[in-house]
Design a protein around this motif. Structure first.
Motif, PDB file in Angstrom:
ATOM      1  N   ILE A 373     -54.315 -40.944  22.584  1.00 23.75           N
ATOM      2  CA  ILE A 373     -54.872 -42.045  23.361  1.00 23.75           C
ATOM      3  C   ILE A 373     -54.451 -43.351  22.703  1.00 23.75           C
ATOM      4  O   ILE A 373     -54.702 -43.578  21.517  1.00 23.75           O
ATOM      5  CB  ILE A 373     -56.419 -41.952  23.436  1.00 23.75           C
ATOM      6  N   TYR A 374     -53.766 -44.204  23.483  1.00 27.51           N
ATOM      7  CA  TYR A 374     -53.314 -45.494  22.996  1.00 27.51           C
ATOM      8  C   TYR A 374     -54.223 -46.589  23.551  1.00 27.51           C
ATOM      9  O   TYR A 374     -54.680 -46.505  24.687  1.00 27.51           O
ATOM     10  CB  TYR A 374     -51.881 -45.771  23.451  1.00 27.51           C
ATOM     11  N   SER A 375     -54.434 -47.604  22.730  1.00 30.48           N
ATOM     12  CA  SER A 375     -55.284 -48.725  23.152  1.00 30.48           C
ATOM     13  C   SER A 375     -54.420 -49.856  23.690  1.00 30.48           C
ATOM     14  O   SER A 375     -53.468 -50.297  23.030  1.00 30.48           O
ATOM     15  CB  SER A 375     -56.099 -49.213  21.945  1.00 30.48           C
ATOM     16  N   PHE A 376     -54.760 -50.326  24.881  1.00 29.96           N
ATOM     17  CA  PHE A 376     -53.987 -51.435  25.461  1.00 29.96           C
ATOM     18  C   PHE A 376     -54.123 -52.692  24.598  1.00 29.96           C
ATOM     19  O   PHE A 376     -53.147 -53.404  24.373  1.00 29.96           O
ATOM     20  CB  PHE A 376     -54.443 -51.720  26.897  1.00 29.96           C
ATOM     21  N   ASP A 377     -55.325 -52.957  24.078  1.00 32.35           N
ATOM     22  CA  ASP A 377     -55.521 -54.114  23.185  1.00 32.35           C
ATOM     23  C   ASP A 377     -54.620 -54.033  21.967  1.00 32.35           C
ATOM     24  O   ASP A 377     -54.000 -55.011  21.560  1.00 32.35           O
ATOM     25  CB  ASP A 377     -56.976 -54.157  22.695  1.00 32.35           C
ATOM     26  N   LYS A 378     -54.579 -52.840  21.378  1.00 30.62           N
ATOM     27  CA  LYS A 378     -53.754 -52.677  20.167  1.00 30.62           C
ATOM     28  C   LYS A 378     -52.262 -52.819  20.491  1.00 30.62           C
ATOM     29  O   LYS A 378     -51.486 -53.312  19.666  1.00 30.62           O
ATOM     30  CB  LYS A 378     -54.043 -51.320  19.516  1.00 30.62           C
ATOM     31  N   ILE A 379     -51.876 -52.348  21.692  1.00 29.65           N
ATOM     32  CA  ILE A 379     -50.484 -52.521  22.109  1.00 29.65           C
ATOM     33  C   ILE A 379     -50.161 -54.015  22.197  1.00 29.65           C
ATOM     34  O   ILE A 379     -49.129 -54.482  21.699  1.00 29.65           O
ATOM     35  CB  ILE A 379     -50.230 -51.821  23.471  1.00 29.65           C
ATOM     36  N   GLN A 380     -51.074 -54.779  22.815  1.00 28.17           N
ATOM     37  CA  GLN A 380     -50.848 -56.222  22.940  1.00 28.17           C
ATOM     38  C   GLN A 380     -50.744 -56.891  21.569  1.00 28.17           C
ATOM     39  O   GLN A 380     -49.923 -57.776  21.361  1.00 28.17           O
ATOM     40  CB  GLN A 380     -51.982 -56.865  23.749  1.00 28.17           C
ATOM     41  N   LYS A 381     -51.601 -56.431  20.644  1.00 29.55           N
ATOM     42  CA  LYS A 381     -51.585 -57.028  19.303  1.00 29.55           C
ATOM     43  C   LYS A 381     -50.271 -56.703  18.590  1.00 29.55           C
ATOM     44  O   LYS A 381     -49.654 -57.570  17.968  1.00 29.55           O
ATOM     45  CB  LYS A 381     -52.783 -56.508  18.507  1.00 29.55           C
ATOM     46  N   ALA A 382     -49.822 -55.438  18.708  1.00 28.93           N
ATOM     47  CA  ALA A 382     -48.566 -55.033  18.047  1.00 28.93           C
ATOM     48  C   ALA A 382     -47.386 -55.822  18.607  1.00 28.93           C
ATOM     49  O   ALA A 382     -46.470 -56.194  17.863  1.00 28.93           O
ATOM     50  CB  ALA A 382     -48.347 -53.534  18.225  1.00 28.93           C
ATOM     51  N   ILE A 383     -47.437 -56.106  19.926  1.00 27.16           N
ATOM     52  CA  ILE A 383     -46.360 -56.902  20.526  1.00 27.16           C
ATOM     53  C   ILE A 383     -46.413 -58.328  19.966  1.00 27.16           C
ATOM     54  O   ILE A 383     -45.397 -58.875  19.536  1.00 27.16           O
ATOM     55  CB  ILE A 383     -46.478 -56.899  22.070  1.00 27.16           C
ATOM     56  N   ALA A 384     -47.629 -58.903  19.919  1.00 24.85           N
ATOM     57  CA  ALA A 384     -47.777 -60.274  19.410  1.00 24.85           C
ATOM     58  C   ALA A 384     -47.358 -60.367  17.944  1.00 24.85           C
ATOM     59  O   ALA A 384     -46.721 -61.337  17.525  1.00 24.85           O
ATOM     60  CB  ALA A 384     -49.219 -60.742  19.594  1.00 24.85           C
ATOM     61  N   ASP A 385     -47.692 -59.321  17.171  1.00 26.17           N
ATOM     62  CA  ASP A 385     -47.361 -59.311  15.732  1.00 26.17           C
ATOM     63  C   ASP A 385     -45.923 -58.888  15.456  1.00 26.17           C
ATOM     64  O   ASP A 385     -45.512 -58.800  14.299  1.00 26.17           O
ATOM     65  CB  ASP A 385     -48.288 -58.327  14.990  1.00 26.17           C
ATOM     66  N   LYS A 386     -45.180 -58.557  16.528  1.00 25.96           N
ATOM     67  CA  LYS A 386     -43.820 -58.012  16.359  1.00 25.96           C
ATOM     68  C   LYS A 386     -43.818 -56.823  15.389  1.00 25.96           C
ATOM     69  O   LYS A 386     -42.931 -56.680  14.540  1.00 25.96           O
ATOM     70  CB  LYS A 386     -42.855 -59.086  15.868  1.00 25.96           C
ATOM     71  N   ASN A 387     -44.821 -55.988  15.535  1.00 27.01           N
ATOM     72  CA  ASN A 387     -44.964 -54.811  14.668  1.00 27.01           C
ATOM     73  C   ASN A 387     -44.117 -53.679  15.243  1.00 27.01           C
ATOM     74  O   ASN A 387     -44.631 -52.771  15.883  1.00 27.01           O
ATOM     75  CB  ASN A 387     -46.450 -54.436  14.591  1.00 27.01           C
ATOM     76  N   TRP A 388     -42.799 -53.796  15.043  1.00 25.96           N
ATOM     77  CA  TRP A 388     -41.897 -52.823  15.643  1.00 25.96           C
ATOM     78  C   TRP A 388     -40.600 -52.662  14.869  1.00 25.96           C
ATOM     79  O   TRP A 388     -40.252 -53.486  14.037  1.00 25.96           O
ATOM     80  CB  TRP A 388     -41.587 -53.199  17.086  1.00 25.96           C
ATOM     81  N   GLU A 389     -39.875 -51.567  15.198  1.00 26.51           N
ATOM     82  CA  GLU A 389     -38.504 -51.330  14.750  1.00 26.51           C
ATOM     83  C   GLU A 389     -37.672 -51.146  16.017  1.00 26.51           C
ATOM     84  O   GLU A 389     -38.152 -50.531  16.971  1.00 26.51           O
ATOM     85  CB  GLU A 389     -38.414 -50.011  13.966  1.00 26.51           C
ATOM     86  N   PRO A 390     -36.439 -51.627  16.008  1.00 32.66           N
ATOM     87  CA  PRO A 390     -35.626 -51.409  17.206  1.00 32.66           C
ATOM     88  C   PRO A 390     -35.124 -49.960  17.299  1.00 32.66           C
ATOM     89  O   PRO A 390     -34.871 -49.341  16.270  1.00 32.66           O
ATOM     90  CB  PRO A 390     -34.446 -52.366  17.026  1.00 32.66           C
ATOM     91  N   ASP A 391     -35.025 -49.436  18.520  1.00 33.33           N
ATOM     92  CA  ASP A 391     -34.423 -48.112  18.670  1.00 33.33           C
ATOM     93  C   ASP A 391     -32.907 -48.273  18.807  1.00 33.33           C
ATOM     94  O   ASP A 391     -32.389 -49.380  18.667  1.00 33.33           O
ATOM     95  CB  ASP A 391     -35.057 -47.352  19.853  1.00 33.33           C
ATOM     96  N   ARG A 392     -32.173 -47.187  19.069  1.00 35.71           N
ATOM     97  CA  ARG A 392     -30.714 -47.252  19.022  1.00 35.71           C
ATOM     98  C   ARG A 392     -30.129 -48.205  20.055  1.00 35.71           C
ATOM     99  O   ARG A 392     -29.023 -48.692  19.892  1.00 35.71           O
ATOM    100  CB  ARG A 392     -30.087 -45.860  19.171  1.00 35.71           C
ATOM    101  N   TYR A 393     -30.878 -48.512  21.116  1.00 36.31           N
ATOM    102  CA  TYR A 393     -30.393 -49.484  22.105  1.00 36.31           C
ATOM    103  C   TYR A 393     -30.965 -50.881  21.848  1.00 36.31           C
ATOM    104  O   TYR A 393     -30.677 -51.818  22.587  1.00 36.31           O
ATOM    105  CB  TYR A 393     -30.781 -49.036  23.519  1.00 36.31           C
TER     106      TYR A 393
END
Ligand code: CUK
Ligand code: CUA
Length: 683
Positions: A373-393
């Motif tokens: 179960i993923y939280s929409f709020d947490k998704i929004q926060k991760a996007i705002a925080d740029k909490n990510w790694e790029p995939d191969r594309y």
């Protein structure tokens, strides 16, 4: 109107309890009285005699009472089920499980005269041709009822054809297909149809990747040339049509997009699609490992998270390229503009289902015993925080732990999830052959009560989708759930080796009795299996269950006026009506205006010459409810169904000379057999 009462008898707990208790007391009494029943109730004996004779348990008696509808009473709900590769949609009453209609969609259907001569229907089918190839079947997977503010409104129904990437629109005023559109980007689809909360769009996601427009490219060029997609078909609510000129697609990596859902309430404006084959397996011939092994080799696939409002703005700003004239937003633009994000999903995911309030997205892993179960709020926060790694594309992959809200262990092979009105979710468990009930977290359930497995009801066998009453809307009803099973094995008398599917009705009205159940077990904990229904048409994948009164408010009982053209949903000013019946010849074209009424056609003799072009209009001028007339023209592959008021036009060349009696195919009156005429084609 004959309607069941607002509160069905069996929902009235005291009465129900009295009935069951009475039955049990009577059973006991009967067992103690040799030859005894509960008294003589006339020719059929008392119900106690019947219970005795047939050896029913009180649970079986309760199940029978919950599904039985006395003659003339109507069901509380209607389920629209995909007809799988029959290319149809099946409408089924709930809780009786009686079939109301098989709606012809991608496949011609002779009883409804769907696709057997009518020129406007021909145009609907032809719009679904694939580059000139006539496709006259479909593999329907996911029906989608139109919504207003996230609730079914009973107006339109959409369904996809996985086999050819097409979407059909059914108008629920007359429950007939009005439109088929062919996706220009992809040759197969799967992740559709589903609608946005106000049916601004009906959405079709892809599945098996192909080069855009399915042009040729060898599998060696998979990474560079193959692509996935999701398409946003604009719905014109006033016209009750998809507007192809305002629709667009997104170019996605060649991962196999699987099933999507719309955000709602707090997540409205966002779209979520699970995927598989992020491994980009290309099969045994190319890679040395088959797709089964290759596409499930990795630990994770990606949940696609799409900002639809941004995508729409890019489309409107013209930031698109074209595939066969159809606008598509390039993958790089989606990345640069922050439209597309990925989230890791464990182990061969299937299904993406948004909770009624839009707070969470539930994803199953076919090879994982949990739902995640993923939280929409947490998704929004991760996007705002740029909490990510790029995939191969280069697509941002959000951090799994940062967006995960919970995982609930539900059993082996979880697939699809539905919701009720009491804070519970229901997930189909394919390998265990159960439906698991589990509790949601806040705001649905708090503290200790949150994220708990609270029931596992066995089904027969191997469930795919499940459908609960209004169970994917913003306000689920609870009470009923249907398990759409893949196998039926021993449930029905075998009609040869091809066995029917089995739809099982489950009562979910009663909340769990105990706080939790064991994950390996089969404790329904309050749920009850009520009924088995064989479906002998095609494999139904998904279904939606709508409250019947919403349909009744919208459905025509007869067409509103004589001369009604269902293709246009308006009166045809040129329709034949009583008094203007005639035959006109213009060169080699013979045009006929004919009326049908109990029990004759006017005119009842048509003379043409071999080679003439025939345009034949027929109106059913009978406006009594259910006064349908058929029209069969032997030898010319014509069969029509003319509902009260309906006008229709067929067109063909009289290529065969001869004598052709035409006749009415619906037994409409005592003199129905006399409802006939002659079509004479002179050599
Ligand atoms: S799919 Cu068939 S059981 Cu097409 Cu939605 Cu999952
Ligand atoms: Cu009209 Cu039979």
């Amino acid at each position: 109107m004959r309607r069941r009462s607002a509160t069905p008898l069996w929902r009235n707990r005291p009465i129900m309890a009295v009935l069951v208790v009475t039955a049990v007391i009577a059973l006991v009494a009967a067992a103690c009285t040799p030859g005894g029943g509960g008294g003589d109730n006339g020719a059929t004996g008392s119900y106690v005699d019947i219970i005795n004779e047939r050896g029913f348990t009180d649970e079986q008696v309760a199940a029978a009472l919950k599904t039985y509808l006395p003659s003339g009473e109507w069901d509380e709900y209607v389920m629209f089920a995909s007809g799988g590769h029959s290319g149809q949609v099946i409408a089924i009453g709930i809780p009786s499980m009686r079939i109301l209609k098989n709606i012809g969609v991608f496949t011609p259907e002779p009883w409804q005269g769907w696709g057997y001569g009518n020129v406007e229907q021909q145009a609907v089918f032809d719009a679904g041709n694939v580059r000139g190839n006539e496709i006259r079947w479909g593999d329907t997977h996911h029906p989608a009822l139109s919504e207003t503010e996230g609730d079914y409104d009973g107006k339109l129904l959409f369904i996809n054809d996985k086999a050819n990437a097409r979407v059909a629109l059914i108008d629920l005023r007359d429950w007939e297909t009005k439109q088929i559109v062919k996706n220009p980007v992809s040759i197969v689809d799967h992740g559709g149809t589903f609608v946005t909360p106000n049916t601004e769009y009906v959405i079709e996601g892809g599945q098996y990747a192909n080069p855009l427009g399915w042009d040729y490219a060898p599998l060696e060029e998979y990474e560079a040339k193959y692509r996935g997609m999701v398409t946003f078909w604009k719905v014109d609510r006033d016209k009750a049509r998809i507007d192809e000129s305002r629709s667009f697609a997104l170019e996605l990596p060649p991962y196999w997009q699987d099933l999507c859902d719309s955000g709602k309430k707090v997540s409205e404006g966002w779209i979520f699609c699970n995927s598989f084959n992020v491994e980009m397996a290309r099969g045994k011939v190319t890679d040395g490992a088959d797709f089964e092994a290759g596409a499930s080799a990795g630990e994770n696939d990606y949940l696609h998270v799409i900002d639809l409002k941004k995508a729409e703005a890019l489309y409107e700003a013209g930031k698109t390229t074209e595939v066969d004239g159809f606008p598509i937003i390039p993958l790089q633009t989606l990345i640069d503009e922050g439209v597309l994000y990925f989230i890791p999903e464990p182990k061969s995911p299937h299904g993406a289902d948004v909770t009624p309030g839009g707070e969470y997205i539930v994803v199953s892993g076919k090879l994982d015993p949990h739902v995640t179960i993923y939280s929409f709020d947490k998704i929004q926060k991760a996007i705002a925080d740029k909490n990510w790694e790029p995939d191969r594309y280069g697509v941002p992959v959000l951090d799994f732990d940062a967006v995960k809200e919970a995982q609930v262990e539900v059993g082996l092979g979880p697939l699809h999830t539905q919701f009720d009105d009491k804070g519970y979710a229901y997930t189909s468990i394919f390998l265990d052959s159960v439906v698991s009930r589990w509790s949601l977290g806040p705001p649905y359930k708090e503290g200790d009560e949150a994220w708990k497995l609270v029931g596992r009801i066995p089904i027969n066998y191997n469930v795919g989708h499940i459908a609960a009453a209004e169970g994917d809307t913003v306000s689920p009803d609870g009470n009923y759930l249907v398990s759409l099973n893949k196998w039926s094995i021993d449930r029905f008398l075998p009609p040869g080796p091809l066995l029917p599917q089995n739809l099982q009705l489950i009562d979910i009205d009663q909340p769990p009795i105990n706080p939790t159940v064991d994950v390996g077990g089969t404790d329904p904990n309050g749920m009850q299996l009520l009924y088995d229904m064989p479906l002998a048409l095609g494999e139904p994948h998904y279904a939606q269950i709508i409250k019947a009164d919403k349909l009744e408010a919208n459905t025509f009982e007869i067409y509103p006026e004589i001369g009604w053209d269902p293709a246009k949903m308006a009166v045809d000013p040129d329709a034949p009506v009583a008094g203007n019946e005639r035959v006109e010849r213009n060169g080699n074209t013979v045009e006929i205006w004919m009326t049908a009424i109990r029990s004759h056609y006017t005119p009842d003799r048509i003379d043409v010459k071999k080679g003439d072009h025939v345009i034949w209009h027929i109106t059913n001028i009978d406006l009594s409810k259910d006064a349908t007339h058929g029209f069969a023209l032997p030898g010319y592959n014509v069969t029509l169904s003319l509902e009260p008021g309906e006008t229709t036009t067929i067109e063909f060349d009289a290529t065969e000379s001869g004598t052709f009696p035409f006749y009415c195919t619906e037994f409409c009156s005592a003199l129905h057999l006399e409802m006939a005429g002659y079509f004479l084609v002179e050599p």
